[in-house]
Design a protein around this motif. Structure first.
Motif, short mmCIF file in Angstrom:
data_model
loop_
_atom_site.label_atom_id
_atom_site.label_comp_id
_atom_site.label_asym_id
_atom_site.label_seq_id
_atom_site.Cartn_x
_atom_site.Cartn_y
_atom_site.Cartn_z
N ARG A 10 -9.94 -1.51 -6.45
CA ARG A 10 -10.43 -1.32 -5.54
C ARG A 10 -9.63 0.02 -4.88
O ARG A 10 -8.73 -0.39 -5.06
CB ARG A 10 -10.23 -2.85 -4.58
N TYR A 68 1.13 -1.66 0.10
CA TYR A 68 -0.05 0.13 -0.28
C TYR A 68 1.22 1.62 -0.18
O TYR A 68 0.54 2.48 0.12
CB TYR A 68 -0.95 -0.42 1.09
N HIS A 81 -1.97 8.05 -1.92
CA HIS A 81 -0.19 8.75 -1.58
C HIS A 81 0.23 7.75 -2.52
O HIS A 81 -0.04 6.60 -2.84
CB HIS A 81 -0.06 8.56 0.27
N ARG A 114 -3.74 -6.49 12.34
CA ARG A 114 -4.06 -6.66 10.94
C ARG A 114 -3.02 -7.57 10.99
O ARG A 114 -3.77 -8.22 9.69
CB ARG A 114 -3.18 -5.31 10.41
C1 NOJ Z 1 -6.33 0.93 3.69
C2 NOJ Z 1 -5.73 -0.38 3.74
O1 NOJ Z 1 -6.94 -1.20 3.39
C3 NOJ Z 1 -4.67 -0.11 4.78
O2 NOJ Z 1 -4.44 -1.68 3.88
C4 NOJ Z 1 -3.69 0.28 4.32
O3 NOJ Z 1 -2.97 0.24 5.14
C5 NOJ Z 1 -3.99 1.65 4.17
N1 NOJ Z 1 -5.20 2.39 3.46
C6 NOJ Z 1 -3.13 3.37 3.57
O4 NOJ Z 1 -3.19 2.45 2.49
#
Ligand code: NOJ
Length: 559
Positions: free
Chosen positions: A202, A68, A108, A411
């Motif tokens: 998504r 991410y 980002h 998580r």
């Molecule tokens: C939401 C994502 O599901 C998560 O895993 C991630 O850390 C944050 N957005 C930042 O991109």
């Protein structure tokens, strides 16, 4: 009635399966999953009846946040394979009639993206304005915003002599969406993936792209630094977001019949419609967080489903989901893993697959994978959990209490390797995986469940088949048959003259269901139940712990 609402489309009819690639299947003996691993398991997903897969990010990334944090929107992370592998995956999916959705993380980039490196150099180059830079205010951060992963949302950059904004970690600088070049470059990358055959995206933090003008301070409590409090006025739903999403959907995705589902926060059922009403044409679906935020409280889930179903009726399409890569495992939080693991996992699946809207589930949910446990802070691997832990410790909280609280919401619970078999490392890899396998893999695994007709896996397969072949369970209206605070629960799905009634016992006790007139008097036929007894000996007045049943209401005159 609104015509666009009634339009039949693949993303309304498909059951979505989320793949967290790092933990799916390792074919290259790295201890990390890869694209070839996904290809290998497409027949498994096809047999399960999956209509679409959503793959968490596989773009090039330094992996501070497991992808991410993207450092190149146009290439595949070598950790996961090559572009050829990805093209092969698309072709394999196409043959299996499975759509493929990528993650789109464009709030980002990674701090290792060449744009950011260039942007850091000075304030008058081609990328200077790609990110959100700000001068210090009285020698400090420009405002009091907190990053979701702990600490301030601003980090000082020496060479630029300015702060940059990051709503997540300092390795994830926020992009400046007011800059038309940012949009141009990102839209062109999106087009490349669509050209390759991707069926949609998504969208990560879909309503966060624009920030409040002037960066006002958040009126939040100093003791609760890590929360996105009052985000709706600061970085969610800000002017500009609707036009951008509309353009993305209308101009880029539509010509490819590609869908967009947004991860969105700070919305009510009513304000969700501003994004997802089919007339608006912005996002097709909003990924539903309120269920995950209900923290195991079924009454909240039921209320949520009812509210959204009412608000969306004839206007927008819903989604249902209990877990993803950021949340606890659904059966650990909504079921009873100590006494009724199998029954409660099946009950949750039934709710997921018969509720109104498109269902999404996470790899491993089809076999009832559970949360794992963390006894030592050194075991936390996730950037968010580590950040939040350190933040809370630095504010004087008791380390054991913080760990206890976090291990529930860790998580990593959702990210432990997929449990394929009882072989060492659960058949996920032949070497030590990047994240410890849940020790219960010898008991909970795909292979074992494939061989047991009463397993969660085989039940899920039956359910998905039923949904795939029953228009009423997809397009039918939704009517709740009892108050939300009952432990037993039931709803009807009806289309033309066909009606299904689905009842649930969300508890570990027997429960009386006399009140459901609809299933008494022999007026309905039992189609599926999660108890492995002959259907006709099921007691119509009592439901066993976590029992669920799907009835088809007999038509007038039918025997
Ligand atoms: C939401 C994502 O599901 C998560 O895993 C991630 O850390 C944050 N957005 C930042 O991109």
């Amino acid at each position: 009635m609104n015509d666009c609402y009634n339009k039949k489309t693949w993303w309304k009819e498909s059951v979505f399966y989320q793949i967290y690639p790092l933990s799916f299947l390792d074919t290259t003996n790295t201890g990390k999953g890869d694209i070839k691993g996904i290809i290998k398991k497409i027949p498994y997903l096809e047999e399960l009846g999956i209509g679409a897969i959503w793959i968490s990010p596989i773009y090039t990334s330094p992996m501070f946040d497991n992808g991410y944090d993207i450092s190149d929107y146009n290439s595949i992370n070598p950790l996961f394979g090559t572009m050829e592998d990805f093209i092969k995956l698309i072709k394999t999916c196409r043959k299996a009639n499975i759509k493929i959705i990528m993650d789109l993380v464009i709030n980002h980039t990674s701090s290792e993206h060449p744009w950011f490196k260039k942007s850091c150099e000075n304030s008058n180059n081609s990328k200077s304005d790609y990110y959100l830079w700000h001068d210090a205010k009285n020698g400090k951060e420009p405002n009091n915003w907190a990053a979701d992963f702990g600490g301030s949302a601003w980090t000082w950059n020496e060479s630029r002599q300015q702060y940059y904004l990051h709503l997540f970690s300092k390795h994830q600088p926020d992009l400046n969406w007011h800059n038309p070049n940012v949009k141009k470059e990102i839209f062109s990358s999106i087009k490349k993936w669509l050209e390759l055959g991707v069926n949609g995206f998504r969208m990560d933090m879909g309503n966060f792209l624009f920030k409040a003008k002037g960066y006002p301070d958040a009126p939040h409590n100093k003791n609760d630094l890590r929360k996105f409090i009052h985000g709706e006025n600061l970085y969610a739903n800000q002017p500009g977001i609707h036009n951008l999403l509309h353009e993305l959907k209308e101009e880029l995705l539509e010509p490819y019949d590609a869908m967009l589902f947004g991860e969105m926060y700070f919305l009510t059922p009513k304000s969700s419609l501003d994004y997802t009403s089919c007339k608006k044409h912005e996002v097709d679906l909003i990924y539903q967080y309120p269920i995950m935020d209900a923290r195991g409280d079924w009454n909240k889930v039921k209320k949520h489903i009812r509210n959204y179903a009412n608000a969306f009726q004839d206007k927008a399409w819903n989604t249902t989901t209990f877990s993803n890569h950021d949340s606890p495992r659904s059966v650990s939080i909504y079921g009873d893993t100590s006494n009724y693991h199998k029954e409660s996992a099946k009950c949750i699946m039934t709710f997921l697959l018969t509720s109104p809207g498109t269902p999404f589930f996470l790899q491993g949910e089809e076999i009832g994978m559970t949360n794992t446990s963390v006894s030592d802070a050194n075991e936390l691997t996730d950037i968010k959990m580590k950040g939040v832990y350190n933040d809370r410790i630095s504010r004087g909280e008791n380390p054991d209490m913080v760990l206890k609280d976090l291990s529930w919401w860790n998580r990593d619970n959702a990210r432990t390797p997929m449990q394929w078999s009882d072989k060492k490392y659960a058949g996920f890899s032949v070497v030590n995986p990047w994240l410890k396998v849940n020790p219960n893999y010898t008991d909970i695994n795909v292979e074992k469940q494939q061989n047991n007709p009463n397993s969660i896996l085989n039940y899920t397969k039956k359910l998905i088949n039923l949904r795939n072949s029953t228009e009423t369970l997809i397009y039918g209206t939704f009517r709740v048959l009892c108050p939300d605070d009952w432990t037993v629960y039931g709803f009807s799905r009806k289309l033309n003259d066909e009606e299904y009634i689905i009842v649930f016992n969300f508890s570990s006790n027997d429960n009386n269901i006399q009140a459901f007139q609809e299933i008494k008097n022999n007026s309905s036929t039992l189609i599926l139940s999660n108890y492995s007894v002959e259907y006709d000996v099921i007691d119509i007045l009592y439901m066993k712990p976590w029992e669920t049943r799907i009835y088809k209401v007999k038509k007038h005159g039918e025997l």
